[in-house]
Design an enzyme around this catalytic site. Structure first.
Site, PDB file in Angstrom:
ATOM      1  CB  SER A 103      60.275 -51.119  -4.724  1.00 31.38           C
ATOM      2  OG  SER A 103      59.056 -50.672  -4.167  1.00 31.38           O
ATOM      3  CG  ASP A 252      57.226 -48.316  -1.286  1.00 32.24           C
ATOM      4  OD1 ASP A 252      57.560 -47.121  -1.138  1.00 32.24           O
ATOM      5  OD2 ASP A 252      57.012 -48.811  -2.412  1.00 32.24           O
ATOM      6  CG  ASP A 254      60.731 -47.226  -4.218  1.00 35.17           C
ATOM      7  OD1 ASP A 254      59.833 -47.707  -3.509  1.00 35.17           O
ATOM      8  OD2 ASP A 254      60.627 -47.132  -5.457  1.00 35.17           O
ATOM      9  CG  ASP A 256      57.373 -45.842  -5.380  1.00 32.80           C
ATOM     10  OD1 ASP A 256      57.280 -46.587  -4.387  1.00 32.80           O
ATOM     11  OD2 ASP A 256      57.436 -46.282  -6.546  1.00 32.80           O
TER      12      ASP A 256
END
Length: 460
Positions: A103, A252, A254, A256
């Site tokens: 992440s 961010d 990743d 999500d």
């Protein structure tokens, strides 16, 4: 020898590469994942795997796939993906899945987010502990290196299918033209935004996308891919002002989570986004339930009720939100950290879909975003403030005693509510000797006074 208790967290796996997380560890975790699914009676004959742009991610994902196939599963390898794209695959194909990403963490980290078929969460209480223990056995016995692929690994690009599905959930084709600056932070937003909001795979939308840091680079050369830190959205704020854009979006690592900047270059709080999206979902599903964590603004449950919905308050954390959504069949859930969850997306979180709702809400009327968002901003928040303490439990008791005459609850840490609408939440960190403070009040003066009052107690 790897100690998996150091990297298997409450909701996922997260550690530094290669000392804590390497291909041997990933191979053991892949075998353990399939074994645990079988023991739970879940689907385990086929799984889907994907990864982000970090240098270590392809090798880790491949090793995990080898371990999974050695335990009897067929693996569909989706390659590059955002985390919500992996959730799409797990939901649309009804397969368990594993996403390799750390992440927003720095470049030396990597991790794994796992889910059951239909994107159902895997956490400490829903299989992650067993996965850790089985993988540890394989590592301790030296068997992990023997967990090699016995079946061919199927590879499929799911980007176009993911983009097409999101466009069925929010129609952006008839909104007014919008100029949108997008900061992908060299993360997976640089891969998914052109497909979903641009014309890379689908017909163009009335959006002028101005890209920032779309080059996939897991070393994050421009800034950390963590928009929760105000320093990491300064470039986006400046670009929105310079370009005369209607809004800015920051993803961010990743992709999500999505953060929103208005036309003035000012942040739109995740609580305001939660309330905005909730109102839109309630227009589509009248009387539905909306989940919000206890750190979101009091404006959220107020606006949910005003729009005929039923607000349900939850602990902080995606496993709690997803659990409450499944229990109540909620249509939407939002967190102060900019995680947004949708029933139409298998109860999973997707920053992209939340961004599309904001674009639709803005583009369906003529006002600037600052005026639109003002409808959903009613209180002043402190943001999260951390304090190092020796004894978290004792300090929480001390603070509770100081407010014995106020309305308190302990759903998640200590929440204190006051008659004027102000509230305080103080929560212990699970991993560090910290107490996390959030304060909200009707005015800035009241917020500052209450914040300083509680901090004096915590830090005394």
């Amino acid at each position: 020898m790897s100690d998996l208790s150091r990297i298997v967290k409450a909701y996922d796996v997260r550690g530094t590469v290669p000392d804590q997380l390497n291909e041997t560890v990933a191979r053991a975790l892949g075998a353990a994942f399939v074994r645990t699914l079988k023991e739970y009676g879940d689907k385990a004959d086929r799984i889907v795997v994907a990864h982000d742009m970090r240098e270590s991610s392809p090798g880790l994902a491949q090793a995990f796939a080898e371990g999974a196939t050695a335990s009897g599963a067929t693996v569909l390898h989706a390659g590059l993906a955002s985390t919500d794209m992996l959730y799409y695959a797990a939901g649309a194909l009804d397969l368990p899945g594993a996403m390799f990403t750390a992440s927003h963490n720095p470049a030396e980290y990597n991790g794994i987010k796992m889910c059951r078929a239909g994107a159902a969460p895997v956490g400490q209480d829903t299989g992650l502990t067993q996965i850790r223990d089985y993988a540890q056995e394989l590592l301790d016995s030296g068997e992990a290196e023997k967990e090699r692929a016995e079946k061919p690994i199927e590879r499929r690009d799911l980007l176009a299918d993911y983009a097409a599905h999101l466009r069925t959930l929010v129609d952006l084709s008839d909104i007014r033209p919008l100029k949108v600056v997008v900061d992908a932070g060299n993360g997976m937003g640089g891969y998914t935004v052109p497909a979903v909001l641009g014309d890379a795979v689908l017909p163009p939308l009335p959006l002028e996308i101005i890209p920032m840091y779309f080059e996939l680079d897991g070393s994050f050369p421009n800034h950390e891919a963590n928009p929760l830190n105000p320093a990491n959205v300064v470039d986006l704020q400046n670009a929105v002002r310079e370009q005369g854009a209607d809004l800015g979006l920051a993803f961010d690592g990743d992709a999500d989570r999505c953060f929103v900047i208005d036309e003035r270059g000012e942040p739109v709080s995740p609580s305001a986004v939660t309330a905005l999206v909730a109102a839109r979902e309630l227009a589509k599903y009248p009387g539905a339930t909306i989940i919000h964590n206890l750190i979101t603004s009091s404006a959220v449950p107020e606006i949910v009720r005003e729009n005929g919905g039923e607000p349900v308050r939850s602990r902080v954390g995606h496993s709690f939100i997803k659990g409450e959504m499944a229990r109540t069949n909620a249509v939407f859930g939002g967190e102060h950290s900019a995680h947004y969850y949708f029933r139409d997306f298998w109860f999973a979180d997707t920053g992209m879909l939340a961004a599309m709702h904001v674009l639709a809400a803005l583009g369906e009327q003529s006002r600037p975003l600052s005026q639109l968002a003002h409808e959903f901003e009613r209180y002043v928040s402190s943001g999260e403030i951390n304090s190092t303490v020796d004894d978290q439990t004792a300090k929480l008791v001390e603070v509770k005693q100081a407010y014995v005459n106020a309305d308190t609850d302990e759903l998640d840490g200590l929440t204190v509510r006051f008659d004027d609408g102000a509230w305080v939440n103080l929560r212990a960190s699970n991993t560090e000797p910290l107490l996390r403070l959030n304060v909200e009040a009707p005015t800035e003066e009241r917020m500052i006074a209450l914040r300083d009052e509680v901090l004096a107690l915590v830090r005394s």
